[in-house]
Design a protein around this motif. Structure first.
Motif, PDB file in Angstrom:
ATOM      1  N   ASP A 144       4.487  -4.472  -1.513  1.00  0.00           N
ATOM      2  CA  ASP A 144       4.213  -5.896  -1.684  1.00  0.00           C
ATOM      3  C   ASP A 144       3.824  -6.496  -0.338  1.00  0.00           C
ATOM      4  O   ASP A 144       4.185  -5.961   0.723  1.00  0.00           O
ATOM      5  N   TRP A 145       3.089  -7.617  -0.401  1.00  0.00           N
ATOM      6  CA  TRP A 145       2.756  -8.342   0.825  1.00  0.00           C
ATOM      7  C   TRP A 145       3.953  -9.179   1.273  1.00  0.00           C
ATOM      8  O   TRP A 145       4.670  -9.747   0.457  1.00  0.00           O
ATOM      9  N   ASN A 146       4.160  -9.272   2.597  1.00  0.00           N
ATOM     10  CA  ASN A 146       5.159 -10.201   3.127  1.00  0.00           C
ATOM     11  C   ASN A 146       4.448 -11.352   3.834  1.00  0.00           C
ATOM     12  O   ASN A 146       3.220 -11.405   3.877  1.00  0.00           O
ATOM     13  N   LEU A 147       5.216 -12.278   4.388  1.00  0.00           N
ATOM     14  CA  LEU A 147       4.624 -13.457   5.018  1.00  0.00           C
ATOM     15  C   LEU A 147       3.890 -13.125   6.313  1.00  0.00           C
ATOM     16  O   LEU A 147       3.134 -13.940   6.834  1.00  0.00           O
ATOM     17  N   GLN A 148       4.132 -11.932   6.834  1.00  0.00           N
ATOM     18  CA  GLN A 148       3.422 -11.497   8.030  1.00  0.00           C
ATOM     19  C   GLN A 148       2.104 -10.796   7.666  1.00  0.00           C
ATOM     20  O   GLN A 148       1.446 -10.181   8.506  1.00  0.00           O
ATOM     21  N   LYS A 149       1.732 -10.886   6.375  1.00  0.00           N
ATOM     22  CA  LYS A 149       0.500 -10.289   5.854  1.00  0.00           C
ATOM     23  C   LYS A 149       0.498  -8.776   6.004  1.00  0.00           C
ATOM     24  O   LYS A 149      -0.527  -8.148   6.295  1.00  0.00           O
ATOM     25  N   GLU A 150       1.675  -8.171   5.772  1.00  0.00           N
ATOM     26  CA  GLU A 150       1.823  -6.730   5.854  1.00  0.00           C
ATOM     27  C   GLU A 150       2.242  -6.184   4.498  1.00  0.00           C
ATOM     28  O   GLU A 150       3.001  -6.824   3.763  1.00  0.00           O
ATOM     29  N   LEU A 151       1.750  -4.990   4.175  1.00  0.00           N
ATOM     30  CA  LEU A 151       2.206  -4.304   2.966  1.00  0.00           C
ATOM     31  C   LEU A 151       3.479  -3.542   3.291  1.00  0.00           C
ATOM     32  O   LEU A 151       3.487  -2.669   4.167  1.00  0.00           O
ATOM     33  N   VAL A 152       4.543  -3.907   2.611  1.00  0.00           N
ATOM     34  CA  VAL A 152       5.852  -3.283   2.871  1.00  0.00           C
ATOM     35  C   VAL A 152       6.444  -2.797   1.549  1.00  0.00           C
ATOM     36  O   VAL A 152       6.093  -3.299   0.474  1.00  0.00           O
ATOM     37  N   PRO A 153       7.352  -1.824   1.588  1.00  0.00           N
ATOM     38  CA  PRO A 153       7.958  -1.324   0.354  1.00  0.00           C
ATOM     39  C   PRO A 153       8.691  -2.422  -0.413  1.00  0.00           C
ATOM     40  O   PRO A 153       9.421  -3.224   0.167  1.00  0.00           O
ATOM     41  N   ARG A 154       8.463  -2.471  -1.702  1.00  0.00           N
ATOM     42  CA  ARG A 154       9.164  -3.408  -2.567  1.00  0.00           C
ATOM     43  C   ARG A 154      10.596  -2.931  -2.776  1.00  0.00           C
ATOM     44  O   ARG A 154      10.829  -1.726  -2.937  1.00  0.00           O
ATOM     45  N   PRO A 155      11.585  -3.836  -2.771  1.00  0.00           N
ATOM     46  CA  PRO A 155      12.955  -3.416  -3.086  1.00  0.00           C
ATOM     47  C   PRO A 155      13.007  -2.723  -4.447  1.00  0.00           C
ATOM     48  O   PRO A 155      12.508  -3.235  -5.439  1.00  0.00           O
ATOM     49  N   GLY A 156      13.572  -1.532  -4.473  1.00  0.00           N
ATOM     50  CA  GLY A 156      13.595  -0.769  -5.713  1.00  0.00           C
ATOM     51  C   GLY A 156      12.233  -0.240  -6.093  1.00  0.00           C
ATOM     52  O   GLY A 156      11.970   0.023  -7.272  1.00  0.00           O
ATOM     53  N   GLY A 157      11.353  -0.079  -5.096  1.00  0.00           N
ATOM     54  CA  GLY A 157       9.970   0.298  -5.371  1.00  0.00           C
ATOM     55  C   GLY A 157       9.703   1.791  -5.452  1.00  0.00           C
ATOM     56  O   GLY A 157       8.553   2.197  -5.601  1.00  0.00           O
ATOM     57  N   ASP A 158      10.731   2.622  -5.336  1.00  0.00           N
ATOM     58  CA  ASP A 158      10.546   4.062  -5.490  1.00  0.00           C
ATOM     59  C   ASP A 158      10.326   4.388  -6.964  1.00  0.00           C
ATOM     60  O   ASP A 158      11.179   4.115  -7.805  1.00  0.00           O
ATOM     61  N   LYS A 159       9.180   4.982  -7.269  1.00  0.00           N
ATOM     62  CA  LYS A 159       8.806   5.220  -8.666  1.00  0.00           C
ATOM     63  C   LYS A 159       8.542   6.697  -8.926  1.00  0.00           C
ATOM     64  O   LYS A 159       8.076   7.422  -8.049  1.00  0.00           O
ATOM     65  N   CYS A 160       8.818   7.102 -10.160  1.00  0.00           N
ATOM     66  CA  CYS A 160       8.435   8.415 -10.656  1.00  0.00           C
ATOM     67  C   CYS A 160       7.891   8.200 -12.064  1.00  0.00           C
ATOM     68  O   CYS A 160       8.639   7.789 -12.964  1.00  0.00           O
ATOM     69  N   VAL A 161       6.587   8.421 -12.254  1.00  0.00           N
ATOM     70  CA  VAL A 161       5.948   8.106 -13.528  1.00  0.00           C
ATOM     71  C   VAL A 161       4.990   9.228 -13.926  1.00  0.00           C
ATOM     72  O   VAL A 161       4.663  10.110 -13.130  1.00  0.00           O
ATOM     73  N   SER A 162       4.529   9.146 -15.169  1.00  0.00           N
ATOM     74  CA  SER A 162       3.542  10.095 -15.683  1.00  0.00           C
ATOM     75  C   SER A 162       2.191   9.389 -15.750  1.00  0.00           C
ATOM     76  O   SER A 162       1.997   8.500 -16.587  1.00  0.00           O
ATOM     77  N   PRO A 163       1.245   9.740 -14.875  1.00  0.00           N
ATOM     78  CA  PRO A 163      -0.051   9.046 -14.853  1.00  0.00           C
ATOM     79  C   PRO A 163      -0.934   9.482 -16.020  1.00  0.00           C
ATOM     80  O   PRO A 163      -1.035  10.668 -16.328  1.00  0.00           O
ATOM     81  N   TRP A 164      -1.614   8.483 -16.652  1.00  0.00           N
ATOM     82  CA  TRP A 164      -2.456   8.800 -17.802  1.00  0.00           C
ATOM     83  C   TRP A 164      -3.894   8.326 -17.646  1.00  0.00           C
ATOM     84  O   TRP A 164      -4.815   8.950 -18.164  1.00  0.00           O
ATOM     85  N   ALA A 165      -4.108   7.214 -16.949  1.00  0.00           N
ATOM     86  CA  ALA A 165      -5.484   6.724 -16.833  1.00  0.00           C
ATOM     87  C   ALA A 165      -5.608   5.799 -15.643  1.00  0.00           C
ATOM     88  O   ALA A 165      -4.654   5.098 -15.266  1.00  0.00           O
ATOM     89  N   LEU A 166      -6.801   5.790 -15.033  1.00  0.00           N
ATOM     90  CA  LEU A 166      -7.144   4.820 -13.998  1.00  0.00           C
ATOM     91  C   LEU A 166      -8.071   3.784 -14.626  1.00  0.00           C
ATOM     92  O   LEU A 166      -9.033   4.136 -15.312  1.00  0.00           O
ATOM     93  N   ILE A 167      -7.775   2.509 -14.381  1.00  0.00           N
ATOM     94  CA  ILE A 167      -8.493   1.410 -15.028  1.00  0.00           C
ATOM     95  C   ILE A 167      -9.051   0.476 -13.966  1.00  0.00           C
ATOM     96  O   ILE A 167      -8.347   0.083 -13.026  1.00  0.00           O
ATOM     97  N   TRP A 168     -10.331   0.125 -14.112  1.00  0.00           N
ATOM     98  CA  TRP A 168     -10.966  -0.857 -13.228  1.00  0.00           C
ATOM     99  C   TRP A 168     -10.962  -2.193 -13.940  1.00  0.00           C
ATOM    100  O   TRP A 168     -11.528  -2.340 -15.014  1.00  0.00           O
ATOM    101  N   ARG A 169     -10.303  -3.198 -13.346  1.00  0.00           N
ATOM    102  CA  ARG A 169     -10.228  -4.508 -14.000  1.00  0.00           C
ATOM    103  C   ARG A 169     -10.124  -5.602 -12.955  1.00  0.00           C
ATOM    104  O   ARG A 169      -9.321  -5.494 -12.018  1.00  0.00           O
ATOM    105  N   ASP A 170     -10.927  -6.654 -13.117  1.00  0.00           N
ATOM    106  CA  ASP A 170     -10.859  -7.834 -12.238  1.00  0.00           C
ATOM    107  C   ASP A 170     -10.916  -7.440 -10.765  1.00  0.00           C
ATOM    108  O   ASP A 170     -10.134  -7.906  -9.947  1.00  0.00           O
ATOM    109  N   GLU A 171     -11.854  -6.515 -10.436  1.00  0.00           N
ATOM    110  CA  GLU A 171     -12.107  -6.084  -9.064  1.00  0.00           C
ATOM    111  C   GLU A 171     -10.974  -5.267  -8.455  1.00  0.00           C
ATOM    112  O   GLU A 171     -10.928  -5.063  -7.247  1.00  0.00           O
ATOM    113  N   ASN A 172     -10.052  -4.801  -9.290  1.00  0.00           N
ATOM    114  CA  ASN A 172      -8.956  -3.976  -8.789  1.00  0.00           C
ATOM    115  C   ASN A 172      -8.855  -2.692  -9.598  1.00  0.00           C
ATOM    116  O   ASN A 172      -9.298  -2.624 -10.741  1.00  0.00           O
TER     117      ASN A 172
END
Length: 332
Positions: free
Chosen positions: A163-191
């Motif tokens: 997540d972004w912080n007020l110092q405009k840095e990308l930092v780990p989100r609290p509880g942001g460690d994830k383990c998932v099963s990827p299925w598709a990449l989607i292009w939407r709204d320029e992201n």
């Protein structure tokens, strides 16, 4: 030995020369070609150039010889990518928010090499949006490669959500460690988004790829095949506003006919549309009911309204009332 080695590389240098230095308006004469080869440490004679160009043509390269009283020359008639195609690719790279400014410049330099030096400047003139907001996640190239590999190998991935912080840095989100099963990449709204199955929550979730860090492919097989098979990715993308999830509901909306393009852009051409008067039409679509959906509808203005179901209509009215109340409270 040096001469023999140079002769073995001769055809490679010739095709490199044709790709980088020639086009229809810039053929290279035989004397210029001989001089070019001499600069590479390769001796060549006029007759050997004729033979080499025939060999390249026989192999499949579109080498064109121009006959002229001024000397004529050779150029590469067609390329793997034509200039209009390269311009399109440059525009796509520049406008992609998920590609960092540095990576965009690197890619464009490589595209310029494909175009050759005579057309490289025409691609450079396309570079006019370098100041637009782009991601700062330099590892996104490798993250996307890891995700594709996991999908191909039927593996789960781990990553840290940022997540972004007020110092405009990308930092780990609290509880942001994830383990998932990827299925598709989607292009939407320029992201770029990843649609993945979360085994713990037992639902399909989506994540902004530019906010994913330390992506790694695990040895664990993917899960959620049944859940993902029940999703039509195109419909899922259209109904999930801003890729913010919400309770799914079939919603009936009414719009003036002048907004038909806006509706089709949002929901796709397969959406159920029916005229209800000379000036208005009704559309039924499955959407993820969320603040983002209400925000999209409100952004269109008072001409757009929810006709059914009543529960969603009331939620929309309440959402608008809450915003009005909060904003009114800030006015003295």
């Amino acid at each position: 030995m040096a001469k023999s080695s140079g002769q073995k590389l001769k055809l490679l240098y010739l095709i490199k020369m044709l790709q980088e230095n020639t086009d229809e308006k810039h053929p290279m004469s035989t004397p210029d070609i001989i001089k070019y080869l001499e600069n590479q440490g390769i001796h060549a004679e006029r007759k050997s150039i004729y033979s080499d160009m025939e060999s390249l043509t026989d192999f499949g390269y579109d080498v064109v010889q121009v006959q002229s009283r001024l000397g004529g020359g050779y150029y590469l008639g067609s390329r793997e990518f034509e200039l209009p195609e390269l311009k399109l690719l440059v525009d796509a790279v520049q406008s992609s928010r998920f590609i960092t400014t540095k990576k965009s410049r690197d890619l464009i330099r490589k595209l310029e090499q494909i175009a050759g030096k005579n057309d490289a400047g025409k691609l450079q003139r396309q570079v006019y949006v370098a100041g637009r907001i782009k991601t700062e996640n330099e590892s996104i190239y490798y993250n996307i490669d890891a995700i594709h590999r996991a999908i191909q190998e039927n593996r789960q991935i781990t990553f840290v959500y940022l997540d972004w912080n007020l110092q405009k840095e990308l930092v780990p989100r609290p509880g942001g460690d994830k383990c998932v099963s990827p299925w598709a990449l989607i292009w939407r709204d320029e992201n770029y988004y990843l649609a993945a199955y979360d085994s713990e929550a037992e639902v399909i979730k989506h994540y902004r790829v530019d906010k994913m860090g330390q992506v790694e492919v695990t040895v664990n097989p993917r899960e959620g095949v049944k859940q993902f098979s029940q999703i039509d990715v195109t419909s899922y993308t259209n109904q999930t506003f801003g890729m913010f999830a919400g309770e799914e509901s079939v919603v009936t909306m009414e719009f003036p006919k002048r907004l038909i393009g806006v509706v089709l852009d949002r929901f796709g051409r397969e959406v159920d549309i029916r005229p209800i008067s000379d000036t208005t039409f009704r559309v039924r679509a499955k959407v993820a009911v969320s603040g983002q959906f209400f925000g999209w509808l409100a952004g269109i203005g008072p001409d757009a309204r929810i006709a059914a179901p009543e529960a969603v209509q009331k939620r929309y009215v309440q959402w608008l009332s809450d915003i009005l109340r909060e904003q009114s409270g800030t006015v003295e």
